[in-house]
Scaffold this motif. Structure first.
Motif, PDB file in Angstrom:
ATOM      1  N   ALA A  69       0.729  -1.090   0.107  1.00 19.29           N
ATOM      2  CA  ALA A  69      -0.073  -0.005  -0.002  1.00 19.29           C
ATOM      3  C   ALA A  69       0.745   1.141   0.094  1.00 19.29           C
ATOM      4  N   THR A  70       2.088   1.153   0.695  1.00 17.03           N
ATOM      5  CA  THR A  70       2.845   2.269   0.823  1.00 17.03           C
ATOM      6  C   THR A  70       3.536   2.560  -0.513  1.00 17.03           C
ATOM      7  N   GLN A  71       3.916   1.501  -1.283  1.00 15.69           N
ATOM      8  CA  GLN A  71       4.290   1.708  -2.789  1.00 15.69           C
ATOM      9  C   GLN A  71       3.304   2.423  -3.672  1.00 15.69           C
ATOM     10  N   LEU A  72       2.359   1.786  -3.597  1.00 22.40           N
ATOM     11  CA  LEU A  72       1.163   2.249  -4.339  1.00 22.40           C
ATOM     12  C   LEU A  72       0.933   3.754  -4.209  1.00 22.40           C
ATOM     13  N   GLY A  73       1.048   4.207  -2.995  1.00 17.28           N
ATOM     14  CA  GLY A  73       0.861   5.723  -2.526  1.00 17.28           C
ATOM     15  C   GLY A  73       1.997   6.675  -2.875  1.00 17.28           C
ATOM     16  N   ASP A  74       2.965   5.927  -3.155  1.00 19.99           N
ATOM     17  CA  ASP A  74       4.272   6.795  -3.579  1.00 19.99           C
ATOM     18  C   ASP A  74       3.970   7.774  -4.532  1.00 19.99           C
ATOM     19  N   PRO A  75       4.232   9.022  -4.319  1.00 22.50           N
ATOM     20  CA  PRO A  75       3.789  10.076  -5.437  1.00 22.50           C
ATOM     21  C   PRO A  75       4.804   9.809  -6.608  1.00 22.50           C
ATOM     22  N   ALA A  76       5.835   9.067  -6.318  1.00 25.95           N
ATOM     23  CA  ALA A  76       6.784   9.005  -7.355  1.00 25.95           C
ATOM     24  C   ALA A  76       6.578   7.661  -8.332  1.00 25.95           C
ATOM     25  N   ALA A  77       5.724   7.020  -7.640  1.00 19.59           N
ATOM     26  CA  ALA A  77       5.358   5.564  -8.687  1.00 19.59           C
ATOM     27  C   ALA A  77       4.766   5.802  -9.820  1.00 19.59           C
ATOM     28  N   ARG A  78       5.360   4.870 -10.845  1.00 23.12           N
ATOM     29  CA  ARG A  78       4.958   4.812 -12.193  1.00 23.12           C
ATOM     30  C   ARG A  78       4.056   3.609 -12.387  1.00 23.12           C
ATOM     31  N   PHE A  79       3.418   3.787 -13.557  1.00 20.73           N
ATOM     32  CA  PHE A  79       2.162   2.842 -13.815  1.00 20.73           C
ATOM     33  C   PHE A  79       1.959   2.646 -15.002  1.00 20.73           C
ATOM     34  N   LEU A  80       1.799   1.368 -15.638  1.00 21.36           N
ATOM     35  CA  LEU A  80       2.015   0.995 -16.904  1.00 21.36           C
ATOM     36  C   LEU A  80       0.531   0.353 -17.322  1.00 21.36           C
ATOM     37  N   PRO A  81      -0.203   0.966 -17.992  1.00 23.89           N
ATOM     38  CA  PRO A  81      -1.579   0.265 -18.366  1.00 23.89           C
ATOM     39  C   PRO A  81      -1.372  -0.642 -19.549  1.00 23.89           C
ATOM     40  N   LEU A  82      -1.644  -1.955 -19.659  1.00 27.01           N
ATOM     41  CA  LEU A  82      -1.654  -2.600 -21.039  1.00 27.01           C
ATOM     42  C   LEU A  82      -3.086  -2.678 -21.408  1.00 27.01           C
ATOM     43  N   TRP A  83      -3.058  -2.492 -22.723  1.00 25.57           N
ATOM     44  CA  TRP A  83      -4.602  -2.333 -23.328  1.00 25.57           C
ATOM     45  C   TRP A  83      -4.823  -3.491 -24.397  1.00 25.57           C
ATOM     46  N   GLN A  84      -5.592  -4.554 -24.200  1.00 24.62           N
ATOM     47  CA  GLN A  84      -5.542  -5.604 -24.915  1.00 24.62           C
ATOM     48  C   GLN A  84      -4.110  -6.311 -24.994  1.00 24.62           C
ATOM     49  N   LEU A  85      -3.460  -6.151 -24.093  1.00 25.35           N
ATOM     50  CA  LEU A  85      -2.272  -6.859 -23.840  1.00 25.35           C
ATOM     51  C   LEU A  85      -0.994  -6.043 -24.707  1.00 25.35           C
ATOM     52  N   LYS A  86      -1.616  -4.821 -25.136  1.00 29.08           N
ATOM     53  CA  LYS A  86      -0.414  -4.032 -25.831  1.00 29.08           C
ATOM     54  C   LYS A  86       0.096  -2.778 -25.105  1.00 29.08           C
ATOM     55  N   ALA A  87       1.143  -2.275 -25.477  1.00 27.44           N
ATOM     56  CA  ALA A  87       1.974  -1.561 -24.632  1.00 27.44           C
ATOM     57  C   ALA A  87       1.737   0.032 -25.062  1.00 27.44           C
ATOM     58  N   PRO A  88       1.589   0.754 -23.972  1.00 26.24           N
ATOM     59  CA  PRO A  88       1.250   2.185 -24.204  1.00 26.24           C
ATOM     60  C   PRO A  88       2.687   2.818 -24.511  1.00 26.24           C
ATOM     61  N   ILE A  89       2.619   3.566 -25.313  1.00 25.70           N
ATOM     62  CA  ILE A  89       3.904   4.280 -26.118  1.00 25.70           C
ATOM     63  C   ILE A  89       3.871   5.724 -26.271  1.00 25.70           C
ATOM     64  N   HIS A  90       4.749   6.296 -26.114  1.00 21.99           N
ATOM     65  CA  HIS A  90       5.083   7.718 -26.674  1.00 21.99           C
ATOM     66  C   HIS A  90       5.951   7.220 -28.176  1.00 21.99           C
ATOM     67  N   ALA A  91       5.473   7.542 -29.142  1.00 23.82           N
ATOM     68  CA  ALA A  91       6.085   7.028 -30.512  1.00 23.82           C
ATOM     69  C   ALA A  91       7.223   8.168 -30.774  1.00 23.82           C
ATOM     70  N   LYS A  92       7.214   9.569 -30.599  1.00 21.56           N
ATOM     71  CA  LYS A  92       8.168  10.519 -30.692  1.00 21.56           C
ATOM     72  C   LYS A  92       9.025  11.106 -29.641  1.00 21.56           C
ATOM     73  N   PRO A  93      10.193  11.512 -29.651  1.00 24.79           N
ATOM     74  CA  PRO A  93      10.911  11.401 -30.899  1.00 24.79           C
ATOM     75  C   PRO A  93      11.355   9.971 -31.039  1.00 24.79           C
ATOM     76  N   THR A  94      11.686   9.192 -30.011  1.00 22.23           N
ATOM     77  CA  THR A  94      11.904   8.075 -30.205  1.00 22.23           C
ATOM     78  C   THR A  94      11.041   7.095 -29.131  1.00 22.23           C
ATOM     79  N   PRO A  95      10.515   5.846 -29.897  1.00 24.99           N
ATOM     80  CA  PRO A  95       9.609   5.184 -29.001  1.00 24.99           C
ATOM     81  C   PRO A  95      10.115   5.098 -27.569  1.00 24.99           C
ATOM     82  N   ARG A  96       9.185   5.085 -26.588  1.00 28.49           N
ATOM     83  CA  ARG A  96       9.512   4.834 -25.353  1.00 28.49           C
ATOM     84  C   ARG A  96       8.163   4.577 -24.601  1.00 28.49           C
TER      85      ARG A  96
END
Ligand code: ZN
Length: 365
Positions: A69-96
């Motif tokens: 619970a502490t980790q989930l509430g950490d303001p610095a925590a990062r979360f990755l949603p997978l949609w239909q098992l696909k990866a959320p990306i920023h395509a530009k300037p380089t994919p990440r």
């Protein structure tokens, strides 16, 4: 950086028949000695895509709900949603990867659906979650998503590893909503690494599975054995592979699969490297095997074709698929230009490519 002896693939100890003037000793109490020629062969191989996470999975701490619970509430925590098992990306300037903050993700997140990927060196927790399970109306549907296999070669190696981890785990949760013992519903626990039966009379815990697959480069002098499935792109051949069976060693599985598919007998088998393969949860165990016979009889139920190919032909194929930078399974080029390739082989992201590469470039390239 020199790897410790404990990290060295076992088979590669045998690469160096020459007697070197200098040897390296591991700094552990075991003090295993490593020959310079071995290091020369290993250094160019940086590991397979989908391996090499930079996170600490915190396997002990994540069992504690208060810590989680502490980790989930950490303001610095990062979360990755997978949609239909696909990866959320920023395509530009380089994919990440498109990591969300806790504020962006909070509508959908609870300890019941957040999967802890791990903690980085700055103690920032990283989570993944199944965005699709919340329905098409969530804001996560509007992000840009890419198939994991398509995007993995273009992003940082450690992030590709996280995608493999997230995809395999989310897929496993989707397929295991009910207890295999009593049929009652199950629920996620242990930061995503357990599903617990909700029946008070049962309460069994279920753990994520990993399915071992042997994939083997079979060599006979200056030739190697390749095969193709009917659904492969035209002209495409790869190393043979198959699922391991219960009660079977890696060496036994290699020999059995090659015999079943091509009627070739295999003697010595050496380990090369392994690759997580999240479709949905395989672990590819790469080996090199020495054939003791060479008369191929193809099992038509398993393969469309199998053949011996000269080392020079494989070398040109490896160079070609690398230079053109395509994956035959995700791009259309080879199908559009069937006469372009003498032999079409897997792209560098596949362990089959790395097995072939290590054979045609034993000193690395
Ligand atoms: Zn049960």
């Amino acid at each position: 950086m020199l790897p410790s002896a404990a990290n060295l693939p076992l088979g590669l100890y045998r690469i160096a028949p020459r007697v070197p003037k200098l040897r390296l000793s591991c700094t552990t109490p075991a003090g295993v000695q490593m020959w310079p020629t071995i290091m020369h062969a290993l250094n160019p191989f940086e590991g397979n895509i989908f391996a090499g996470s930079h996170l600490d999975r915190a396997g002990n701490a994540r069992r504690d709900p208060a810590w989680l619970a502490t980790q989930l509430g950490d303001p610095a925590a990062r979360f990755l949603p997978l949609w239909q098992l696909k990866a959320p990306i920023h395509a530009k300037p380089t994919p990440r990867l498109n990591w969300l903050s806790g504020a962006q993700a909070q509508e959908s997140l609870t300890s019941a659906n957040a999967i802890l990927l791990g903690i980085d060196k700055e103690q920032v927790p990283h989570f993944a979650f199944d965005a699709e399970s919340e329905g098409d109306t969530t804001p996560f549907a509007n992000l840009q998503y890419e198939e994991v296999r398509s995007i993995a070669p273009s992003i940082a190696r450690g992030d590709a590893s996280l995608l493999a981890q997230a995809r395999s785990l989310i897929d496993w949760h989707r397929r295991h909503g009910f207890c295999a013992v009593c049929g009652a519903p199950t629920r996620m626990a242990g930061a995503g690494y357990v599903r617990r039966c909700t029946s008070t009379g049962c309460g069994v815990q279920h753990f994520p599975r990993t399915d071992p697959v042997v994939i083997m480069m079979i060599v006979h002098g200056e030739r190697c054995l390749v095969g193709r499935q009917r659904w492969f792109p035209n002209g495409f051949y790869s190393t043979l592979a198959g699922f391991m069976e219960p009660g079977e060693s890696i060496e036994e599985a290699v020999r059995r699969e090659v015999w079943e598919e091509a009627s070739i007998e295999v003697g010595e088998v050496r380990y090369h490297s392994s690759q997580p393969w999240p479709y949905p949860s395989s672990l590819m165990i790469g080996c090199v095997g020495e054939a003791t016979t060479d008369n191929i009889v193809v099992d038509q139920h398993e393969l469309d074709d199998a053949r011996w190919v000269d080392r020079d032909v494989v070398r040109r194929a490896i160079d070609q698929v690398t230079a053109k930078s395509f994956d035959p399974f995700t791009k259309t080029g080879p199908r559009d230009e069937p006469g372009e390739f003498e032999l079409l082989v897997p792209a560098p992201m596949a362990i089959a490519h790395q097995l072939m590469r290590s054979w045609v470039y034993p000193d690395g390239r």
